[in-house]
Each structure stands twice: as structure tokens, then as C-alpha cells.
Scaffold this motif. Structure first.
Motif, short mmCIF file in Angstrom:
data_model
loop_
_atom_site.label_atom_id
_atom_site.label_comp_id
_atom_site.label_asym_id
_atom_site.label_seq_id
_atom_site.Cartn_x
_atom_site.Cartn_y
_atom_site.Cartn_z
N GLY A 1 32.66 60.76 32.69
CA GLY A 1 32.09 60.56 31.36
C GLY A 1 32.32 59.17 30.79
N ILE A 2 33.18 58.40 31.41
CA ILE A 2 33.40 57.02 30.93
C ILE A 2 32.15 56.21 31.26
CG2 ILE A 2 34.76 54.90 31.21
CD1 ILE A 2 36.35 57.12 29.85
N LEU A 3 31.65 55.51 30.25
CA LEU A 3 30.52 54.60 30.45
C LEU A 3 31.00 53.20 30.08
CD1 LEU A 3 26.84 55.22 29.65
CD2 LEU A 3 27.84 53.00 29.21
N ARG A 4 30.92 52.31 31.05
CA ARG A 4 31.31 50.91 30.84
C ARG A 4 30.05 50.06 30.88
NH1 ARG A 4 36.96 50.22 31.41
NH2 ARG A 4 37.97 51.99 32.40
N GLY A 5 29.81 49.33 29.79
CA GLY A 5 28.64 48.45 29.76
C GLY A 5 27.74 48.79 28.60
N LEU A 6 26.72 48.11 28.58
CA LEU A 6 26.07 47.22 29.53
C LEU A 6 26.49 45.78 29.20
CD1 LEU A 6 22.66 48.98 29.10
CD2 LEU A 6 23.87 48.90 31.25
N HIS A 7 27.23 45.15 30.09
CA HIS A 7 27.85 43.85 29.82
C HIS A 7 27.13 42.69 30.50
CE1 HIS A 7 31.74 46.42 29.68
NE2 HIS A 7 31.14 46.43 28.50
N TYR A 8 27.20 41.54 29.85
CA TYR A 8 26.77 40.29 30.49
C TYR A 8 27.41 39.11 29.76
CZ TYR A 8 23.17 39.63 26.81
OH TYR A 8 22.50 39.46 25.62
N GLN A 9 27.54 38.01 30.48
CA GLN A 9 28.03 36.76 29.91
C GLN A 9 26.83 35.83 29.80
OE1 GLN A 9 32.57 36.92 31.64
NE2 GLN A 9 31.33 35.21 32.25
N HIS A 10 26.73 35.13 28.68
CA HIS A 10 25.54 34.32 28.43
C HIS A 10 25.68 32.88 28.90
CE1 HIS A 10 22.19 32.60 26.06
NE2 HIS A 10 21.63 33.74 26.40
N GLN A 11 26.76 32.22 28.56
CA GLN A 11 26.93 30.81 28.95
C GLN A 11 27.41 30.66 30.39
OE1 GLN A 11 25.86 28.33 26.97
NE2 GLN A 11 25.17 30.05 25.72
N LYS A 12 28.19 31.62 30.87
CA LYS A 12 28.70 31.61 32.24
C LYS A 12 28.33 32.95 32.89
CE LYS A 12 32.52 28.46 31.45
NZ LYS A 12 32.51 27.55 32.55
N PRO A 13 27.04 33.14 33.16
CA PRO A 13 26.59 34.44 33.69
C PRO A 13 27.21 34.76 35.04
CG PRO A 13 24.81 32.83 33.72
CD PRO A 13 25.95 32.19 33.02
N GLN A 14 27.51 36.03 35.21
CA GLN A 14 28.12 36.50 36.45
C GLN A 14 27.12 37.31 37.26
OE1 GLN A 14 31.32 38.78 34.53
NE2 GLN A 14 32.77 37.52 35.66
N GLY A 15 27.02 37.00 38.55
CA GLY A 15 26.41 37.92 39.49
C GLY A 15 27.52 38.84 39.96
N LYS A 16 27.18 40.09 40.25
CA LYS A 16 28.20 41.07 40.66
C LYS A 16 27.73 41.84 41.89
CE LYS A 16 29.79 41.66 35.91
NZ LYS A 16 29.90 42.58 34.77
N LEU A 17 28.59 41.91 42.87
CA LEU A 17 28.37 42.78 44.03
C LEU A 17 29.33 43.94 43.85
CD1 LEU A 17 27.00 43.36 46.73
CD2 LEU A 17 28.80 42.00 47.84
N VAL A 18 28.78 45.13 43.54
CA VAL A 18 29.59 46.26 43.09
C VAL A 18 29.58 47.40 44.11
CG1 VAL A 18 29.16 45.65 40.68
CG2 VAL A 18 27.71 47.34 41.76
N ARG A 19 30.70 48.14 44.16
CA ARG A 19 30.77 49.33 45.00
C ARG A 19 31.84 50.27 44.48
NH1 ARG A 19 34.24 49.11 49.97
NH2 ARG A 19 35.66 47.38 49.69
N VAL A 20 31.80 51.50 44.95
CA VAL A 20 32.75 52.53 44.54
C VAL A 20 33.58 52.91 45.75
CG1 VAL A 20 32.95 54.91 43.71
CG2 VAL A 20 31.28 53.36 42.68
N VAL A 21 34.91 52.93 45.59
CA VAL A 21 35.79 53.29 46.70
C VAL A 21 36.41 54.68 46.52
CG1 VAL A 21 36.27 50.90 47.35
CG2 VAL A 21 37.76 52.05 45.68
N LYS A 22 36.22 55.28 45.33
CA LYS A 22 36.65 56.67 45.09
C LYS A 22 35.71 57.26 44.05
CE LYS A 22 40.27 59.43 43.00
NZ LYS A 22 41.42 59.40 42.11
N GLY A 23 35.16 58.44 44.33
CA GLY A 23 34.30 59.11 43.37
C GLY A 23 32.87 58.62 43.41
N GLU A 24 32.18 58.75 42.24
CA GLU A 24 30.77 58.40 42.14
C GLU A 24 30.45 57.87 40.75
OE1 GLU A 24 26.94 60.79 43.48
OE2 GLU A 24 27.57 61.42 41.45
N VAL A 25 29.54 56.90 40.69
CA VAL A 25 29.03 56.40 39.42
C VAL A 25 27.51 56.26 39.52
CG1 VAL A 25 31.15 55.06 39.02
CG2 VAL A 25 29.11 53.89 39.87
#
Length: 186
Positions: free
Chosen positions: A55-79
């Protein structure tokens, strides 16, 4: 590794080849040359790891001046993982894509700079790891409201309440969130 462009072609779903037997499994999770071939020439400078319960929802985040690309994965559970295009000159500006990432399916998602990113934990708990193309800069972070009607993310139904941080609960409407004015990231 299989690289699949999603409905927003700059967002790529990666599915590794998994070699397993009675002892366990082995998989390659990153190879710079292949990543560059399918996703672009990016350098990763920071790795992060978070743990959350259902039930935890994180986001929706972004950085404007120093934008981040993200390579994401889950190592336990599901999102359920989501990327929202914040690049004003993009034909997919304001559109979103989502994918289930889990320890079982071992998939990863490439979310390029210029996107807001977030996830909802759909299992009892989840551990989420990701590589970033720029450093975390707390003074530059924005939170796009997770349930903004203009964007219309179709979050999965879960059997508990969604839990947000105070910052994410007070996220900006899409109409008030600063966009990236030039599509310099693709």
C-alpha cells in the motif's frame, strides 16, 4: 537481456535471461554496452535501495535542474512502477506508462531523465533498488500528485489503503508542475 520499448518509446522494459537450477539462479542485471545500444548513452552515479510495505506509494518524483534517469528493479516482492513524461516538447507529454516489477519476473524499467517516477507496493512488502544518472538533490525534487486526473494513472486496486508521505500527499497537479521545456534527453 530483452529490451522492450513501451507505449512511450523512451521508457524501456528490460527482461534478463535467467539461468537456474536446483541451486538457485544467475542473471546479468546490467551491461553498459547493451544498455547504451537500447536505451542511450548514460552514466550511473548513484545506487539506491528502499523497503516498503503493501500500500505504500512513493512518487511521482522528479528533479528539474538535475534530472535523474533511473534503472529500477525489485529484489523482494512486487510493485506497480510508473513513469510520466514531463517533457513539454514530447509527443507523449503528460502520458504515463506502467509495469509490474517483481522479484519473480526479475524485470527492470529504464525511466529516462525528464520523467516523473513512482511505484505502488502490491505485495506484503517490497525491496526496490535503482541506479541513477545524477545525484539526489533534495532542493530540486518535485512531487507530481499521484492521482492527478489530467495524467490519469490507472493504479492497480489493492486490498488496503494507499499510504503516502506528507510530501507526496501534497504533490503538485500536472498543470502546476514545472515541465522540461526542451526534449534534450532522448
Amino acid at each position: 537481456m530483452e529490451y522492450q520499448k513501451l507505449a512511450i518509446p523512451d521508457v524501456v522494459l528490460l527482461t534478463p535471461k535467467v539461468f537456474g537450477d536446483e541451486r538457485g539462479f544467475f542473471m546479468e542485471t546490467f551491461r553498459q554496452s547493451e544498455f547504451e545500444k537500447h536505451c542511450g548513452n548514460y552514466e550511473f552515479v548513484q545506487d539506491n535501495h528502499s523497503s516498503s510495505t503493501k500500500g505504500i506509494l512513493r512518487g511521482l518524483h522528479y528533479q528539474h535542474q538535475k534530472p535523474q534517469g533511473k534503472l529500477v528493479r525489485v529484489v523482494k516482492g512486487e510493485v506497480f512502477d510508473v513513469a510520466v513524461d514531463m517533457r513539454q516538447s514530447s509527443p507523449t507529454f503528460g502520458k504515463w506508462v506502467g509495469a509490474y516489477l517483481s522479484a519473480d519476473n526479475k524485470r527492470m524499467l529504464w525511466v529516462p531523465p525528464g520523467f516523473a517516477h513512482g511505484f505502488l507496493v502490491t505485495s506484503e512488502s517490497a525491496e526496490f533498488v535503482y541506479k541513477c544518472t545524477d545525484y539526489y538533490n533534495p532542493g530540486d525534487e518535485y512531487s507530481l500528485l499521484w492521482n492527478d486526473e489530467t495524467v490519469g494513472v490507472e493504479w492497480p486496486q489493492i486490498d488496503c489503503e494507499v499510504v503516502l508521505s506528507e510530501k507526496d500527499g501534497a504533490g503538485l497537479l500536472f498543470s502546476d508542475a514545472p515541465p522540461f521545456l526542451k526534449n534534450i534527453f532522448s
